[in-house]
Design a protein around this motif. Structure first.
Motif, PDB file in Angstrom:
ATOM      1  N   ILE A   1       0.836  -1.200   0.000  1.00  0.00           N
ATOM      2  CA  ILE A   1       0.000   0.000   0.000  1.00  0.00           C
ATOM      3  C   ILE A   1       0.875   1.256   0.000  1.00  0.00           C
ATOM      4  O   ILE A   1       0.600   2.227  -0.706  1.00  0.00           O
ATOM      5  CB  ILE A   1      -0.974  -0.016   1.196  1.00  0.00           C
ATOM      6  N   LYS A   2       1.959   1.222   0.782  1.00  0.00           N
ATOM      7  CA  LYS A   2       2.857   2.372   0.841  1.00  0.00           C
ATOM      8  C   LYS A   2       3.526   2.626  -0.508  1.00  0.00           C
ATOM      9  O   LYS A   2       3.779   3.778  -0.866  1.00  0.00           O
ATOM     10  CB  LYS A   2       3.916   2.162   1.922  1.00  0.00           C
ATOM     11  N   LYS A   3       3.821   1.567  -1.253  1.00  0.00           N
ATOM     12  CA  LYS A   3       4.409   1.742  -2.586  1.00  0.00           C
ATOM     13  C   LYS A   3       3.449   2.490  -3.503  1.00  0.00           C
ATOM     14  O   LYS A   3       3.856   3.364  -4.273  1.00  0.00           O
ATOM     15  CB  LYS A   3       4.771   0.383  -3.197  1.00  0.00           C
ATOM     16  N   VAL A   4       2.165   2.149  -3.417  1.00  0.00           N
ATOM     17  CA  VAL A   4       1.162   2.840  -4.226  1.00  0.00           C
ATOM     18  C   VAL A   4       1.072   4.300  -3.795  1.00  0.00           C
ATOM     19  O   VAL A   4       1.081   5.212  -4.634  1.00  0.00           O
ATOM     20  CB  VAL A   4      -0.228   2.166  -4.097  1.00  0.00           C
ATOM     21  N   GLU A   5       1.000   4.538  -2.489  1.00  0.00           N
ATOM     22  CA  GLU A   5       0.867   5.898  -1.979  1.00  0.00           C
ATOM     23  C   GLU A   5       2.070   6.767  -2.332  1.00  0.00           C
ATOM     24  O   GLU A   5       1.921   7.948  -2.653  1.00  0.00           O
ATOM     25  CB  GLU A   5       0.651   5.878  -0.469  1.00  0.00           C
ATOM     26  N   SER A   6       3.269   6.195  -2.290  1.00  0.00           N
ATOM     27  CA  SER A   6       4.456   6.989  -2.635  1.00  0.00           C
ATOM     28  C   SER A   6       4.468   7.326  -4.121  1.00  0.00           C
ATOM     29  O   SER A   6       4.873   8.426  -4.508  1.00  0.00           O
ATOM     30  CB  SER A   6       5.737   6.261  -2.234  1.00  0.00           C
ATOM     31  N   ALA A   7       4.020   6.405  -4.963  1.00  0.00           N
ATOM     32  CA  ALA A   7       3.937   6.684  -6.403  1.00  0.00           C
ATOM     33  C   ALA A   7       2.893   7.766  -6.677  1.00  0.00           C
ATOM     34  O   ALA A   7       3.083   8.613  -7.557  1.00  0.00           O
ATOM     35  CB  ALA A   7       3.607   5.410  -7.176  1.00  0.00           C
ATOM     36  N   ILE A   8       1.805   7.753  -5.908  1.00  0.00           N
ATOM     37  CA  ILE A   8       0.771   8.782  -6.066  1.00  0.00           C
ATOM     38  C   ILE A   8       1.341  10.147  -5.664  1.00  0.00           C
ATOM     39  O   ILE A   8       1.108  11.149  -6.340  1.00  0.00           O
ATOM     40  CB  ILE A   8      -0.482   8.430  -5.224  1.00  0.00           C
ATOM     41  N   GLU A   9       2.092  10.194  -4.559  1.00  0.00           N
ATOM     42  CA  GLU A   9       2.693  11.449  -4.108  1.00  0.00           C
ATOM     43  C   GLU A   9       3.641  12.029  -5.153  1.00  0.00           C
ATOM     44  O   GLU A   9       3.707  13.239  -5.337  1.00  0.00           O
ATOM     45  CB  GLU A   9       3.455  11.240  -2.800  1.00  0.00           C
ATOM     46  N   LEU A  10       4.381  11.147  -5.825  1.00  0.00           N
ATOM     47  CA  LEU A  10       5.313  11.605  -6.858  1.00  0.00           C
ATOM     48  C   LEU A  10       4.579  12.022  -8.127  1.00  0.00           C
ATOM     49  O   LEU A  10       5.164  12.666  -8.993  1.00  0.00           O
ATOM     50  CB  LEU A  10       6.331  10.506  -7.183  1.00  0.00           C
ATOM     51  N   GLY A  11       3.337  11.619  -8.254  1.00  0.00           N
ATOM     52  CA  GLY A  11       2.546  11.971  -9.438  1.00  0.00           C
ATOM     53  C   GLY A  11       2.820  11.085 -10.635  1.00  0.00           C
ATOM     54  O   GLY A  11       2.473  11.434 -11.760  1.00  0.00           O
TER      55      GLY A  11
ATOM     56  N   LYS B   1       1.775   8.268 -12.675  1.00  0.00           N
ATOM     57  CA  LYS B   1       0.568   7.462 -12.858  1.00  0.00           C
ATOM     58  C   LYS B   1       0.896   6.018 -13.264  1.00  0.00           C
ATOM     59  O   LYS B   1       0.259   5.084 -12.777  1.00  0.00           O
ATOM     60  CB  LYS B   1      -0.349   8.098 -13.890  1.00  0.00           C
ATOM     61  N   THR B   2       1.881   5.827 -14.136  1.00  0.00           N
ATOM     62  CA  THR B   2       2.194   4.461 -14.579  1.00  0.00           C
ATOM     63  C   THR B   2       2.746   3.625 -13.434  1.00  0.00           C
ATOM     64  O   THR B   2       2.372   2.460 -13.269  1.00  0.00           O
ATOM     65  CB  THR B   2       3.188   4.480 -15.757  1.00  0.00           C
ATOM     66  N   ALA B   3       3.631   4.219 -12.634  1.00  0.00           N
ATOM     67  CA  ALA B   3       4.181   3.491 -11.487  1.00  0.00           C
ATOM     68  C   ALA B   3       3.095   3.212 -10.458  1.00  0.00           C
ATOM     69  O   ALA B   3       3.058   2.128  -9.856  1.00  0.00           O
ATOM     70  CB  ALA B   3       5.320   4.283 -10.854  1.00  0.00           C
ATOM     71  N   ALA B   4       2.209   4.195 -10.252  1.00  0.00           N
ATOM     72  CA  ALA B   4       1.121   4.013  -9.288  1.00  0.00           C
ATOM     73  C   ALA B   4       0.173   2.909  -9.743  1.00  0.00           C
ATOM     74  O   ALA B   4      -0.272   2.088  -8.938  1.00  0.00           O
ATOM     75  CB  ALA B   4       0.364   5.319  -9.098  1.00  0.00           C
TER      76      ALA B   4
ATOM     77  N   LEU C   1      -7.494   3.755  -3.064  1.00  0.00           N
ATOM     78  CA  LEU C   1      -6.248   3.800  -3.851  1.00  0.00           C
ATOM     79  C   LEU C   1      -6.558   3.906  -5.336  1.00  0.00           C
ATOM     80  O   LEU C   1      -5.915   4.673  -6.069  1.00  0.00           O
ATOM     81  CB  LEU C   1      -5.387   2.551  -3.572  1.00  0.00           C
ATOM     82  N   THR C   2      -7.564   3.171  -5.791  1.00  0.00           N
ATOM     83  CA  THR C   2      -7.957   3.215  -7.202  1.00  0.00           C
ATOM     84  C   THR C   2      -8.422   4.607  -7.585  1.00  0.00           C
ATOM     85  O   THR C   2      -8.047   5.127  -8.653  1.00  0.00           O
ATOM     86  CB  THR C   2      -9.078   2.188  -7.475  1.00  0.00           C
ATOM     87  N   LYS C   3      -9.205   5.223  -6.717  1.00  0.00           N
ATOM     88  CA  LYS C   3      -9.691   6.564  -6.989  1.00  0.00           C
ATOM     89  C   LYS C   3      -8.530   7.558  -7.046  1.00  0.00           C
ATOM     90  O   LYS C   3      -8.501   8.443  -7.899  1.00  0.00           O
ATOM     91  CB  LYS C   3     -10.682   6.973  -5.894  1.00  0.00           C
ATOM     92  N   ALA C   4      -7.577   7.408  -6.145  1.00  0.00           N
ATOM     93  CA  ALA C   4      -6.419   8.312  -6.119  1.00  0.00           C
ATOM     94  C   ALA C   4      -5.561   8.150  -7.359  1.00  0.00           C
ATOM     95  O   ALA C   4      -5.097   9.133  -7.941  1.00  0.00           O
ATOM     96  CB  ALA C   4      -5.590   8.069  -4.866  1.00  0.00           C
ATOM     97  N   VAL C   5      -5.359   6.902  -7.803  1.00  0.00           N
ATOM     98  CA  VAL C   5      -4.579   6.658  -9.017  1.00  0.00           C
ATOM     99  C   VAL C   5      -5.316   7.195 -10.228  1.00  0.00           C
ATOM    100  O   VAL C   5      -4.715   7.803 -11.126  1.00  0.00           O
ATOM    101  CB  VAL C   5      -4.265   5.137  -9.179  1.00  0.00           C
ATOM    102  N   GLY C   6      -6.618   7.008 -10.255  1.00  0.00           N
ATOM    103  CA  GLY C   6      -7.421   7.523 -11.378  1.00  0.00           C
ATOM    104  C   GLY C   6      -7.430   9.030 -11.455  1.00  0.00           C
ATOM    105  O   GLY C   6      -7.589   9.608 -12.542  1.00  0.00           O
ATOM    106  N   GLY C   7      -7.243   9.690 -10.325  1.00  0.00           N
ATOM    107  CA  GLY C   7      -7.251  11.145 -10.310  1.00  0.00           C
ATOM    108  C   GLY C   7      -5.952  11.783 -10.763  1.00  0.00           C
ATOM    109  O   GLY C   7      -5.879  13.001 -10.941  1.00  0.00           O
ATOM    110  N   LEU C   8      -4.912  10.971 -10.939  1.00  0.00           N
ATOM    111  CA  LEU C   8      -3.641  11.520 -11.419  1.00  0.00           C
ATOM    112  C   LEU C   8      -3.754  11.908 -12.881  1.00  0.00           C
ATOM    113  O   LEU C   8      -4.396  11.241 -13.677  1.00  0.00           O
ATOM    114  CB  LEU C   8      -2.515  10.489 -11.254  1.00  0.00           C
ATOM    115  N   ALA C   9      -3.075  12.975 -13.231  1.00  0.00           N
ATOM    116  CA  ALA C   9      -3.138  13.445 -14.629  1.00  0.00           C
ATOM    117  C   ALA C   9      -2.021  12.840 -15.457  1.00  0.00           C
ATOM    118  O   ALA C   9      -0.996  12.483 -15.002  1.00  0.00           O
ATOM    119  CB  ALA C   9      -3.025  14.964 -14.663  1.00  0.00           C
TER     120      ALA C   9
END
Length: 87
Positions: free
Chosen positions: A32-42, A44-47, A79-87
């Motif tokens: 979960i932390k790996k997903v969250e850190s990828a989201i913080e970095l922006g 999208k592919t890594a997230a 997490l899915t919603k957060a990843v989907g919200g990335l541009a």
């Protein structure tokens, strides 16, 4: 203190199960932390890749009884919603 053989066995078994379940929960948190850190970095592919790796771990946690199914569903949905919200 445990007096019966069965109570002593339960203490031994509970100690083993606590250790195994603790490592399972820790593994899930790491994914979960790996997903969250990828989201913080922006990124999208890594997230998205991290999310795809985290989903089976959450499902495994549910099947092994360390997570409630609604908890896993909630975490995955957020997490899915957060990843989907990335541009």
């Amino acid at each position: 203190m445990a007096n019966t053989p069965q109570a002593k066995k339960r203490i031994r078994r509970n100690a083993r199960r606590t250790e195994v379940n603790g490592s399972r929960v820790s593994r899930i948190r790491t994914f979960i932390k790996k997903v969250e850190s990828a989201i913080e970095l922006g990124d999208k592919t890594a997230a998205a890749a991290a999310l795809a790796a985290a989903q089976p771990e959450l499902a495994r946690g549910v099947s092994k009884g360390v997570l409630h199914k609604n908890t896993a569903s909630r975490k995955f949905g957020r997490l899915t919603k957060a990843v989907g919200g990335l541009a």
